[in-house]
Design a protein around this motif. Structure first.
Motif, PDB file in Angstrom:
ATOM      1  N   LYS A  85      39.690  22.141  12.519  1.00 30.52           N
ATOM      2  CA  LYS A  85      39.452  22.839  11.255  1.00 30.52           C
ATOM      3  C   LYS A  85      37.972  23.061  10.996  1.00 30.52           C
ATOM      4  O   LYS A  85      37.586  23.499   9.922  1.00 30.52           O
ATOM      5  N   GLY A  86      37.122  22.731  11.998  1.00 31.64           N
ATOM      6  CA  GLY A  86      35.691  23.013  11.875  1.00 31.64           C
ATOM      7  C   GLY A  86      34.928  22.107  10.934  1.00 31.64           C
ATOM      8  O   GLY A  86      33.855  22.462  10.457  1.00 31.64           O
ATOM      9  N   TRP A  87      35.451  20.919  10.676  1.00 28.62           N
ATOM     10  CA  TRP A  87      34.770  19.993   9.780  1.00 28.62           C
ATOM     11  C   TRP A  87      33.503  19.441  10.429  1.00 28.62           C
ATOM     12  O   TRP A  87      33.490  19.113  11.616  1.00 28.62           O
ATOM     13  N   GLY A 126      31.550  28.228   9.649  1.00 30.53           N
ATOM     14  CA  GLY A 126      31.873  29.558   9.161  1.00 30.53           C
ATOM     15  C   GLY A 126      32.050  29.665   7.664  1.00 30.53           C
ATOM     16  O   GLY A 126      32.342  30.755   7.158  1.00 30.53           O
ATOM     17  N   LEU A 127      31.890  28.569   6.931  1.00 33.65           N
ATOM     18  CA  LEU A 127      32.028  28.603   5.477  1.00 33.65           C
ATOM     19  C   LEU A 127      30.718  28.185   4.815  1.00 33.65           C
ATOM     20  O   LEU A 127      30.029  27.282   5.299  1.00 33.65           O
ATOM     21  N   GLY A 174      37.252  25.308   1.289  1.00 37.51           N
ATOM     22  CA  GLY A 174      37.870  26.453   1.952  1.00 37.51           C
ATOM     23  C   GLY A 174      39.369  26.331   2.074  1.00 37.51           C
ATOM     24  O   GLY A 174      39.958  26.768   3.065  1.00 37.51           O
ATOM     25  N   GLY A 175      40.004  25.753   1.062  1.00 40.45           N
ATOM     26  CA  GLY A 175      41.457  25.631   1.064  1.00 40.45           C
ATOM     27  C   GLY A 175      42.011  24.515   1.922  1.00 40.45           C
ATOM     28  O   GLY A 175      43.224  24.369   2.041  1.00 40.45           O
ATOM     29  N   GLU A 176      41.157  23.735   2.527  1.00 40.31           N
ATOM     30  CA  GLU A 176      41.590  22.591   3.344  1.00 40.31           C
ATOM     31  C   GLU A 176      41.040  21.300   2.744  1.00 40.31           C
ATOM     32  O   GLU A 176      39.919  21.272   2.237  1.00 40.31           O
TER      33      GLU A 176
END
Length: 195
Positions: A85-87, A126-127, A174-176
């Motif tokens: 999830k890119g954390w 990306g956020l 970001g919704g996660e």
């Protein structure tokens, strides 16, 4: 709750000033130690631990530590809910106290307990933006304090298993929702100097 470089410098200066009054060579005097964890520097952080062994209880060590680092992806994605999830997780600062005991007089093996408050920052690839949260940690650990030359320098590899609980803050971005680990395995090696 951030310790600035001048505050850390003042603490280190005070301990260095106290050095002549606390010799590691005499069992009848208290012993002070300064210690660091080199791995934190490799991950963009720092660590400073101050230890004290009172003359009346030479097999006991009490201490305080301040540390920070970027967590490697392996740790960030330890829980399945956080994977892919890119954390990105940074331990902005940890402030801990600990007590440890040498298993036998003059021995190398130590058992200890650390209690810490830790403040984390999270962002995602990306956020834009970030969120932060704080936890409390209780970690029993075991290690070996080895003095290669018998002098004041020592190496202490150790490992522990921590129990962690969220105190405050936000883990949604970001919704996660990031899931902080409740059980944290950890192992490292400290370098120290006693005086």
């Amino acid at each position: 709750m951030t310790l600035s470089k001048p505050v850390l410098g003042a603490i280190a200066g005070l301990l260095l000033w106290a050095g002549p009054f606390a010799s590691a060579e005499s069992a009848t005097q208290s012993t002070w130690s300064l210690e660091t964890d080199p791995s934190t520097f490799a991950f963009g952080g720092h660590a400073l631990h101050v230890r004290w062994s009172p003359a009346a209880l030479p097999d006991w060590t009490l201490g305080v530590g301040h540390y920070a680092m970027n967590f490697p992806e392996l740790f960030v994605e330890l829980l399945p809910d956080n994977r892919n999830k890119g954390w990105n997780q940074r331990l902005e600062q940890g402030l801990g106290v600990f007590a440890e005991r040498t298993l036998r007089p003059g021995g190398r093996t130590v058992l200890g307990l650390q209690l810490a408050v830790q403040h984390y920052e999270l962002d995602r690839d990306g956020l834009a933006g970030s969120v932060d949260y704080s936890t409390i940690l209780a970690m029993p650990y075991a290690g070996v304090r080895w003095r290669p030359t018998g002098g004041p320098l020592y190496i202490m590899p150790w490992a522990g298993l921590g129990l962690s609980a969220k105190l405050s803050g936000d883990t949604m971005l970001g919704g996660e929702d990031f899931t902080p680990a409740a059980i944290i395995p950890f192992a490292t090696m400290h370098l120290g100097y006693s005086f």
